[in-house]
Design a protein around this motif. Structure first.
Motif, PDB file in Angstrom:
ATOM      1  N   ALA A  64       0.825  -1.210   0.000  1.00  0.00           N
ATOM      2  CA  ALA A  64       0.000   0.000   0.000  1.00  0.00           C
ATOM      3  C   ALA A  64       0.858   1.257   0.000  1.00  0.00           C
ATOM      4  O   ALA A  64       1.974   1.273   0.531  1.00  0.00           O
ATOM      5  N   GLU A  65       0.310   2.317  -0.594  1.00  0.00           N
ATOM      6  CA  GLU A  65       0.964   3.633  -0.587  1.00  0.00           C
ATOM      7  C   GLU A  65       0.101   4.616   0.192  1.00  0.00           C
ATOM      8  O   GLU A  65      -1.136   4.599   0.095  1.00  0.00           O
ATOM      9  N   ILE A  66       0.763   5.466   0.950  1.00  0.00           N
ATOM     10  CA  ILE A  66       0.074   6.461   1.777  1.00  0.00           C
ATOM     11  C   ILE A  66       0.207   7.822   1.098  1.00  0.00           C
ATOM     12  O   ILE A  66       1.324   8.262   0.790  1.00  0.00           O
ATOM     13  N   PRO A  67      -0.907   8.506   0.830  1.00  0.00           N
ATOM     14  CA  PRO A  67      -0.817   9.805   0.150  1.00  0.00           C
ATOM     15  C   PRO A  67      -0.158  10.852   1.041  1.00  0.00           C
ATOM     16  O   PRO A  67      -0.294  10.811   2.274  1.00  0.00           O
ATOM     17  N   HIS A  68       0.554  11.781   0.425  1.00  0.00           N
ATOM     18  CA  HIS A  68       1.187  12.854   1.190  1.00  0.00           C
ATOM     19  C   HIS A  68       1.315  14.097   0.317  1.00  0.00           C
ATOM     20  O   HIS A  68       1.444  14.013  -0.907  1.00  0.00           O
ATOM     21  N   TYR A  69       1.263  15.246   0.990  1.00  0.00           N
ATOM     22  CA  TYR A  69       1.362  16.544   0.308  1.00  0.00           C
ATOM     23  C   TYR A  69       2.558  17.295   0.885  1.00  0.00           C
ATOM     24  O   TYR A  69       2.778  17.303   2.103  1.00  0.00           O
ATOM     25  N   TYR A  70       3.314  17.904  -0.004  1.00  0.00           N
ATOM     26  CA  TYR A  70       4.508  18.655   0.384  1.00  0.00           C
ATOM     27  C   TYR A  70       4.333  20.103  -0.063  1.00  0.00           C
ATOM     28  O   TYR A  70       4.019  20.368  -1.228  1.00  0.00           O
ATOM     29  N   ILE A  71       4.535  21.020   0.871  1.00  0.00           N
ATOM     30  CA  ILE A  71       4.434  22.446   0.546  1.00  0.00           C
ATOM     31  C   ILE A  71       5.830  23.042   0.607  1.00  0.00           C
ATOM     32  O   ILE A  71       6.513  22.948   1.635  1.00  0.00           O
ATOM     33  N   LEU A  72       6.224  23.648  -0.489  1.00  0.00           N
ATOM     34  CA  LEU A  72       7.559  24.248  -0.545  1.00  0.00           C
ATOM     35  C   LEU A  72       7.593  25.509   0.300  1.00  0.00           C
ATOM     36  O   LEU A  72       6.820  26.447   0.090  1.00  0.00           O
ATOM     37  N   ASP A  73       8.483  25.535   1.290  1.00  0.00           N
ATOM     38  CA  ASP A  73       8.606  26.681   2.189  1.00  0.00           C
ATOM     39  C   ASP A  73       9.121  27.877   1.406  1.00  0.00           C
ATOM     40  O   ASP A  73      10.106  27.777   0.658  1.00  0.00           O
ATOM     41  N   ILE A  74       8.444  29.026   1.580  1.00  0.00           N
ATOM     42  CA  ILE A  74       8.804  30.202   0.768  1.00  0.00           C
ATOM     43  C   ILE A  74       9.528  31.271   1.573  1.00  0.00           C
ATOM     44  O   ILE A  74      10.082  32.205   1.002  1.00  0.00           O
ATOM     45  N   HIS A  75       9.475  31.196   2.911  1.00  0.00           N
ATOM     46  CA  HIS A  75      10.183  32.157   3.770  1.00  0.00           C
ATOM     47  C   HIS A  75       9.784  33.596   3.450  1.00  0.00           C
ATOM     48  O   HIS A  75      10.596  34.514   3.533  1.00  0.00           O
ATOM     49  N   GLU A  76       8.511  33.783   3.076  1.00  0.00           N
ATOM     50  CA  GLU A  76       8.022  35.140   2.793  1.00  0.00           C
ATOM     51  C   GLU A  76       6.740  35.351   3.581  1.00  0.00           C
ATOM     52  O   GLU A  76       5.740  34.672   3.351  1.00  0.00           O
ATOM     53  N   ALA A  77       6.777  36.298   4.504  1.00  0.00           N
ATOM     54  CA  ALA A  77       5.648  36.506   5.400  1.00  0.00           C
ATOM     55  C   ALA A  77       4.410  37.006   4.671  1.00  0.00           C
ATOM     56  O   ALA A  77       3.283  36.803   5.126  1.00  0.00           O
ATOM     57  N   ASN A  78       4.594  37.673   3.514  1.00  0.00           N
ATOM     58  CA  ASN A  78       3.448  38.277   2.837  1.00  0.00           C
ATOM     59  C   ASN A  78       2.842  37.392   1.752  1.00  0.00           C
ATOM     60  O   ASN A  78       2.001  37.838   0.992  1.00  0.00           O
ATOM     61  N   GLU A  79       3.257  36.154   1.651  1.00  0.00           N
ATOM     62  CA  GLU A  79       2.679  35.250   0.661  1.00  0.00           C
ATOM     63  C   GLU A  79       1.431  34.586   1.237  1.00  0.00           C
ATOM     64  O   GLU A  79       1.509  33.600   1.957  1.00  0.00           O
ATOM     65  N   GLY A  80       0.267  35.181   0.922  1.00  0.00           N
ATOM     66  CA  GLY A  80      -0.986  34.690   1.487  1.00  0.00           C
ATOM     67  C   GLY A  80      -1.335  33.290   1.057  1.00  0.00           C
ATOM     68  O   GLY A  80      -1.990  32.541   1.802  1.00  0.00           O
ATOM     69  N   GLN A  81      -0.907  32.897  -0.150  1.00  0.00           N
ATOM     70  CA  GLN A  81      -1.225  31.543  -0.620  1.00  0.00           C
ATOM     71  C   GLN A  81      -0.720  30.483   0.351  1.00  0.00           C
ATOM     72  O   GLN A  81      -1.417  29.507   0.629  1.00  0.00           O
ATOM     73  N   PHE A  82       0.479  30.662   0.842  1.00  0.00           N
ATOM     74  CA  PHE A  82       1.089  29.665   1.727  1.00  0.00           C
ATOM     75  C   PHE A  82       0.208  29.424   2.953  1.00  0.00           C
ATOM     76  O   PHE A  82      -0.088  28.285   3.307  1.00  0.00           O
ATOM     77  N   HIS A  83      -0.231  30.495   3.597  1.00  0.00           N
ATOM     78  CA  HIS A  83      -1.078  30.366   4.792  1.00  0.00           C
ATOM     79  C   HIS A  83      -2.399  29.688   4.450  1.00  0.00           C
ATOM     80  O   HIS A  83      -2.860  28.804   5.183  1.00  0.00           O
ATOM     81  N   GLN A  84      -3.029  30.103   3.354  1.00  0.00           N
ATOM     82  CA  GLN A  84      -4.331  29.522   2.987  1.00  0.00           C
ATOM     83  C   GLN A  84      -4.202  28.039   2.665  1.00  0.00           C
ATOM     84  O   GLN A  84      -5.066  27.239   3.024  1.00  0.00           O
ATOM     85  N   PHE A  85      -3.124  27.653   1.990  1.00  0.00           N
ATOM     86  CA  PHE A  85      -2.942  26.246   1.636  1.00  0.00           C
ATOM     87  C   PHE A  85      -2.756  25.385   2.881  1.00  0.00           C
ATOM     88  O   PHE A  85      -3.344  24.306   3.000  1.00  0.00           O
ATOM     89  N   VAL A  86      -1.933  25.860   3.811  1.00  0.00           N
ATOM     90  CA  VAL A  86      -1.676  25.099   5.035  1.00  0.00           C
ATOM     91  C   VAL A  86      -2.973  24.906   5.825  1.00  0.00           C
ATOM     92  O   VAL A  86      -3.298  23.796   6.278  1.00  0.00           O
ATOM     93  N   LYS A  87      -3.729  25.991   5.981  1.00  0.00           N
ATOM     94  CA  LYS A  87      -4.971  25.911   6.754  1.00  0.00           C
ATOM     95  C   LYS A  87      -5.974  24.981   6.085  1.00  0.00           C
ATOM     96  O   LYS A  87      -6.670  24.205   6.754  1.00  0.00           O
TER      97      LYS A  87
END
Length: 622
Positions: A64-87
């Motif tokens: 069996a394979e377990i699904p996983h998602y990886y978010i590339l860290d952007i180190h930019e406080a003003n990138e709203g996409q990153f916060h919305q994706f994580v939440k």
């Protein structure tokens, strides 16, 4: 045998006794309505809260394979996409890891592994690693367009003229895949800065905006790419669109949904006017009755019918007075509101609805020093003690009629609240558990919420509303669709005075009733897993939902589902992208709802875990 006169005397005596008993019962019901109700809604809610939690491991399988998602860290406080994706991933219970470039270089490709990017500032070295990951069987979701022509093949772009100098508005579905976004109008609030591109012939276009390609998928090597050619995913109200486009990327997509439907009636019960206003003559002429008679005999009767037909539970939140100041004591409030409380609250309780608090009056619980939009014309409270006094009077008002009940839900007037007001509420309402304000908004002083426990007030649960109105305008429809898209949830509120305000869009109640009912039916058709909850019941279910975990394992011919401490029933959405189909059979443990006509999407209610779902290869399967 008695003479006729004796018989008449007995008949008159019996009639008199019955009349006296009738008067006593009526008076008793007016003064003590709670005694005629077998169970208050809080008791019903408590029974719902006792639903068992699901726990059981997904069936172990070495292949069996377990699904996983990886978010590339952007180190930019003003990138709203990153916060919305994580939440969004957190709510959806999708397992994710935030990674940097070092981890990017060693990602293991899999049709069940998806990399998510949230910035346009991707370096050539990063894109080189990403291209290798996708080419060898991984998946990529580009959450913010990047302009790097040497990677056009990865992105599914034929030609690229760079960033546009102007924004595009709204979305148009070019390839239907989702029942809720297909019916969303071209909302002006959806604004994107996009690139001027022509997508590759092999790419599949799902959305565009004013003729500009907005989202498409592309096969690259053994993997798949989803590309969002815009910037709007930084908005909180885009979370649903993010999740619903993300589902098009991996081979299989399994996500947790709440299935919770809560409908609030704000300003109800409340002191209703005895006469129609000068600008309300249409109602006076059409219905030929007072506002109080109309609200009781027409509007509330229709609302109960709608609840029955659409399977709803209302959370009503009451107001004591519309005066700005505290000019009435608790005893005076009882007398002034005797008719409303003895009829409407009793009727609400009788039908399983909840009665919560909106306020002593309709003034937000704010001091003059706290921020608020001055154009709203509200009068600040003198101090916290005065706020607490008003809340105490309302608690007294409720307990006068329903001694075993208490306020468990609070909705702030105009959705405006601050720390002082919360402290005043806690000081007077020991059973308060839920505060329901709004999920998003721009009004100064608005109490904007995420779903979950309040970190500053651990005994309180934040349960926001996403949409409002009997007439559901463009903005509120977007809020409702977004909540369905990423939570599988409805949290909607209305007011009795929506009928006679600008919020009615000039429609009479007969028209608004049809529009409101159609709106609710449309949501239920798109998400058949929706079930009715009061705010108190929803707080109990969602509290368990947020704490629980879901585990998924994929084999070539099955999906195995496990859980730890998830509420019953557990609800899921499954999307199969490579021509596969779910071989579902209904059972007491699992209910499966096929969504759409192509056999690729399903909603499930699960009452026992683990569950193994057989998968068959369709004619188009890889």
């Amino acid at each position: 045998m008695d003479s006729p006169n004796k018989q008449l005397e007995k008949l008159l005596l019996l009639t008199g006794v019955l009349l006296i008993l009738t008067i006593i019962v009526i008076q008793f019901s007016r003064n003590h309505p709670q005694r005629l109700i077998p169970k208050l809604s809080e008791d019903v809610a408590a029974e719902h809260q006792k639903s068992s939690l699901l726990t059981g491991s997904a069936t172990a399988n070495s292949r069996a394979e377990i699904p996983h998602y990886y978010i590339l860290d952007i180190h930019e406080a003003n990138e709203g996409q990153f916060h919305q994706f994580v939440k969004t991933l957190e709510y959806a219970k999708l397992p994710y890891t935030i990674i940097g470039e070092r981890e990017l270089a060693s990602l293991k490709p899999s049709p069940y592994h998806t990399l998510i990017t949230a910035t346009e500032k991707l370096s050539v070295s990063q894109l080189t690693y990403i291209a290798s990951f996708v080419k060898n069987g991984g998946n990529l979701y580009v959450g913010k367009r990047f302009n790097e022509n040497q990677f056009n093949a990865l992105a599914g772009i034929k030609s690229n003229e760079g960033f546009s100098q102007s924004s595009v508005h709204g979305i148009d579905i070019t390839k239907p895949w989702n029942t809720i976004y297909e019916k969303l109008p071209a909302v002006e609030a959806i604004v994107n800065n996009s690139m001027k591109v022509t997508i590759a012939d092999e790419s599949e276009l799902y959305m565009e905006s004013e003729g500009t390609p907005l989202f498409w998928t592309n096969s690259y090597g053994d993997g798949r790419v989803g590309f969002f050619n815009g910037t709007w995913l930084s908005s909180k109200s885009s979370r649903g669109l993010f999740l619903q486009t993300l589902e098009l990327v991996p081979q299989r997509f399994v996500v947790a949904l709440t299935g919770v439907e809560v409908v609030y009636i704000d300003d109800f019960p409340a002191p209703f006017p005895e006469k129609w206003g000068a600008d309300q003559t249409a109602y006076q002429e059409y219905y030929a009755m007072s506002p109080q008679s109309f609200l009781q005999n027409v509007w509330w009767a229709d609302m109960k019918d709608i609840a029955s037909e659409e399977d709803l539970l209302y959370t009503t939140v009451m107001i004591g007075t519309y005066e700005d100041k505290i000019n009435a004591s608790g005893k005076e409030l009882v007398e002034k509101n005797r008719k409303e409380l003895s009829y409407y609250a009793r009727d609400a309780y009788h039908h399983g609805h909840e009665v919560g608090l909106h306020g002593y009056n309709h003034q937000p619980l704010l001091l003059g020093s706290e921020a608020i939009d001055g154009t709203l014309g509200y009068t600040p409270w003198e101090n916290k003690e005065t706020m607490a006094e008003g809340i105490k009077y309302m608690q007294h008002l409720l307990k006068e009629y329903y001694p075993t009940s208490s306020f468990k839900t609070y909705v702030p007037p105009s959705n405006i609240l601050d720390e002082t007001g919360i402290s005043a509420l806690e000081s007077q309402l020991p059973d308060l558990r839920t505060i329901s304000s709004v999920y998003d908004g721009q009004v100064a002083g608005s109490y904007i919420q995420e779903i979950g426990m309040d970190n500053r007030h651990p005994q309180l649960f934040n349960l926001p509303r996403f949409s409002s109105g009997f007439h559901v305008d463009e903005s509120n429809r977007l809020g409702a669709v977004d909540a369905l898209g990423h939570l599988g949830m409805v949290s909607h509120f209305v007011h009795p005075d929506d009928l006679i305000s600008s919020r009615s869009n000039g429609f009479m109640w007969e028209q608004l009733k049809v529009e409101f009912t159609s709106f609710l039916a449309e949501l239920k058709t798109a998400y058949p897993i929706l079930s009715p909850y009061t705010a108190t019941q929803a707080t109990a279910y969602l509290g368990s939902f947020l704490e629980g975990t879901v585990s998924i394992q994929h084999t070539e011919d099955s999906i195995s589902i496990g859980a730890t401490d998830m509420p019953t029933p557990m609800r899921l959405l499954i999307r199969l992208n490579d021509g596969e189909q779910l071989e579902h059979t209904q059972s007491s443990d699992v209910t499966v709802y096929p969504i759409g006509d192509d056999g690729s999407t399903y909603q499930l209610e699960i009452r026992k875990v683990p569950v193994v779902l057989p998968i068959s290869k369709g004619v188009d399967a890889k």
